[in-house]
Motif scaffolding. Structure first.
Motif, short mmCIF file in Angstrom:
data_model
loop_
_atom_site.label_atom_id
_atom_site.label_comp_id
_atom_site.label_asym_id
_atom_site.label_seq_id
_atom_site.Cartn_x
_atom_site.Cartn_y
_atom_site.Cartn_z
N GLU A 112 -10.86 55.26 29.59
CA GLU A 112 -11.64 53.98 29.06
C GLU A 112 -13.08 54.10 29.18
OE1 GLU A 112 -10.17 51.20 32.19
OE2 GLU A 112 -8.22 50.98 31.04
N ASN A 113 -13.53 55.32 30.12
CA ASN A 113 -15.01 55.46 30.14
C ASN A 113 -15.57 56.29 29.04
OD1 ASN A 113 -15.39 54.39 32.71
ND2 ASN A 113 -15.28 56.07 33.77
N LEU A 114 -14.74 56.72 28.19
CA LEU A 114 -15.24 57.69 26.94
C LEU A 114 -16.16 57.14 26.10
CD1 LEU A 114 -11.95 59.47 25.96
CD2 LEU A 114 -13.77 60.51 27.27
N TYR A 115 -16.00 55.95 25.76
CA TYR A 115 -16.82 55.18 24.88
C TYR A 115 -17.65 54.37 25.52
CZ TYR A 115 -14.22 57.58 21.49
OH TYR A 115 -13.50 58.93 20.74
N ALA A 116 -17.83 54.39 26.77
CA ALA A 116 -18.80 53.30 27.65
C ALA A 116 -20.36 53.85 27.25
CB ALA A 116 -18.20 53.33 29.04
N GLN A 128 -13.08 63.86 31.94
CA GLN A 128 -13.53 63.04 30.79
C GLN A 128 -13.63 63.73 29.54
OE1 GLN A 128 -16.61 60.94 32.71
NE2 GLN A 128 -15.49 59.13 33.48
N ALA A 132 -11.59 63.47 26.06
CA ALA A 132 -12.49 63.29 24.76
C ALA A 132 -11.81 64.25 23.88
CB ALA A 132 -13.91 63.36 25.04
N LYS A 147 -8.47 53.87 19.95
CA LYS A 147 -9.73 53.23 19.96
C LYS A 147 -9.95 51.80 19.98
CE LYS A 147 -12.34 57.58 18.75
NZ LYS A 147 -13.20 58.16 17.52
N TYR A 150 -8.31 50.15 23.16
CA TYR A 150 -8.82 50.59 24.46
C TYR A 150 -10.46 50.31 24.48
CZ TYR A 150 -4.46 51.94 26.36
OH TYR A 150 -3.31 51.79 27.05
N PHE A 151 -11.15 50.60 23.34
CA PHE A 151 -12.66 50.55 23.17
C PHE A 151 -13.27 49.56 22.24
CE2 PHE A 151 -11.10 55.33 23.39
CZ PHE A 151 -10.93 55.05 24.72
N LYS A 152 -12.40 48.96 21.66
CA LYS A 152 -13.01 47.85 20.82
C LYS A 152 -12.40 46.44 20.93
CE LYS A 152 -14.54 51.02 17.05
NZ LYS A 152 -15.79 50.64 17.20
#
Length: 198
Positions: A112-116, A128, A132, A147, A150-152
């Motif tokens: 979850e932190n990858l694209y923060a 991490q 990635a 993606k 979880y990220f959008k």
């Protein structure tokens, strides 16, 4: 009540003789009622309830054709709903297990932190950085699905439309496969001590 059971018994006989219209009639008569009951009782979504009901009708048909159900001790509706309830509970339980055990806390945080923030800011964090790398290696459609979800913040319904899947359930199934693949990639590359060590 007796009249209803007599009608149900006639339906069973007709279905066993291969009358497809009878099983269709059962499906159409009880689908809406089952979905409403399932949503109210189990707080599930309509697609999940509808899938459970469809599986229940298939099971009912199989039981009749195979001679496992010849006489009723209750109404056909009660019998059908009982099958549907068991199927629905298994579906809910399976989904809960998959959702809770695909990743444990450490893995979830890393993903979850990858694209923060830009990926370079995590260069010092091996865990991490490794996740990635796996996200890039997992390939399509998994990379896009994970993606988007979880990220959008895309819903499964939105993902299904975006990727032109037949329906939301197809997207959910694919997402679970992707998560399972990513989990195995993590487990295969890192031993427990390396991945979770302080």
């Amino acid at each position: 009540m007796q009249e209803t059971n007599t009608e149900d018994q006639q339906l069973i006989t007709q279905i066993k003789l291969g009358d497809e219209e009878s099983i269709v009639a059962v499906y159409q008569s009880h689908r809406s009622g089952f979905i409403q009951w399932a949503q109210a009782t189990y707080k599930t979504d309509e697609p999940t309830a509808a899938d459970a009901f469809q599986d229940a009708v298939i099971c009912l048909h199989h039981n009749i054709v195979q001679g496992k159900l010849e006489t009723l001790s209750c109404s056909l509706k009660t019998y059908l709903f009982a099958i549907g309830k068991n199927i629905l509970r298994k579906k809910i339980q399976k989904d809960a297990i998959m959702d809770s055990h695909i990743f444990d806390h450490e893995e979830s945080v890393a993903i979850e932190n990858l694209y923060a923030e830009p990926l370079d800011s995590f260069a010092s964090n091996d865990r991490q950085r490794f996740v990635a790398t796996l996200m890039e290696k997992i390939g399509e459609p998994c990379k896009t699905i994970l993606k988007l979800f979880y990220f959008k913040g895309f819903s499964m319904s939105a993902i299904a439309k975006t990727l032109e899947y037949k329906n939301e359930n197809v997207a959910k199934t694919q997402k679970l496969r992707c998560l399972t693949t990513l989990k195995h990639m993590l487990r295969n590359q890192y031993s427990g001590d390396e991945f979770y060590g302080d």
